[in-house]
Design a protein around this motif. Structure first.
Motif, PDB file in Angstrom:
ATOM      1  N   GLU A   1       3.797 -10.912  -4.995  1.00  0.00           N
ATOM      2  CA  GLU A   1       4.705  -9.764  -5.012  1.00  0.00           C
ATOM      3  C   GLU A   1       4.375  -8.777  -3.901  1.00  0.00           C
TER       4      GLU A   1
ATOM      5  N   LEU B   1       4.776  -5.108  -3.240  1.00  0.00           N
ATOM      6  CA  LEU B   1       4.999  -3.953  -4.106  1.00  0.00           C
ATOM      7  C   LEU B   1       4.749  -2.663  -3.328  1.00  0.00           C
TER       8      LEU B   1
ATOM      9  N   ARG C   1       6.739   3.086  -9.120  1.00  0.00           N
ATOM     10  CA  ARG C   1       7.310   2.004  -8.320  1.00  0.00           C
ATOM     11  C   ARG C   1       8.375   2.554  -7.390  1.00  0.00           C
TER      12      ARG C   1
ATOM     13  N   ALA D   1      10.151  -3.396  -4.746  1.00  0.00           N
ATOM     14  CA  ALA D   1       9.355  -4.617  -4.841  1.00  0.00           C
ATOM     15  C   ALA D   1      10.242  -5.829  -4.609  1.00  0.00           C
TER      16      ALA D   1
END
Length: 208
Positions: free
Chosen positions: A53, A55, A37, A40
């Motif tokens: 979302e 992301l 990640r 986000a």
């Protein structure tokens, strides 16, 4: 607002993305991406039914990838081509996870943000029945004008699994950039900022 839960999720969204990415025509990277990640944030579904979302992930030292997702409590009719997978959420049960470029709820929220100069939703985490505000890991901003008219996006007429992904409906054409850093939009755009960096174009909108 976007309401989030502290929950056990199996498989995780990143495990689903790892399985899904190698099958994308626009993906260039290892067969086992092992994504991490980067940042986000969420959009708000006015009906409160679909999680939306934005992301950003990265596989190894490759480019930052834009992978917007939607989370639904039931299958999206006609959404099979965009299904990333299903996951079990310890609070919400089975969730169907979609590449958001094929989900009309995402397309409507994206168009609204771009055309009206909107941004990400306020995020709240449910903690033992209390809602605690959480700062998003990135901020979004559309280049349009507050109060601008936003058409109903409607059904998808054309869509391509490409970079950029271009989604055409009766009222608007939306462009979603996948590998970030090189887009130079000249019209109405959505930019994102994370880790104190410069605004980066994530998507564009053109009224038809």
């Amino acid at each position: 607002m976007a309401l989030l839960y502290r929950a056990d999720i199996r498989p995780t969204k990143f495990e689903l993305i790892d399985s899904w990415l190698p099958g994308r025509s626009w993906y260039q990277g290892p067969a086992e991406p092992g994504v991490r990640r980067v940042a986000a944030c969420r959009f708000d579904d006015p009906d409160g039914e679909v999680g939306v979302e934005t992301l950003l992930v990265q596989a190894g030292d490759g480019p930052v990838l834009h992978v917007p997702l939607t989370y639904r409590g039931a299958p999206l009719p006609g959404g099979e081509p965009w299904l990333v997978g299903t996951t079990e959420h310890s609070v919400l049960g089975t969730r169907w996870v979609y590449d958001a470029t094929g989900d009309p709820v995402y397309l409507q929220t994206l168009a609204t943000a771009i055309l009206t100069g909107g941004g990400e939703a306020d995020e709240f985490v449910d903690v033992d029945g209390r809602q605690e505000r959480r700062a998003p890991a990135m901020s979004l901003r559309g280049s349009g004008a507050p109060g601008a008219a936003v058409p109903v996006v409607g059904a998808i007429e054309q869509a391509a699994d490409a970079d950029p992904a271009r989604i055409v409906t009766r009222t608007v054409e939306l462009t979603v950039h996948r590998m970030l850093g090189s887009a130079d939009g000249t019209g109405l755009v959505l930019t994102g900022v994370w880790d104190g960096g410069s605004p980066t174009i994530l998507a564009e909108a053109t009224l038809r």
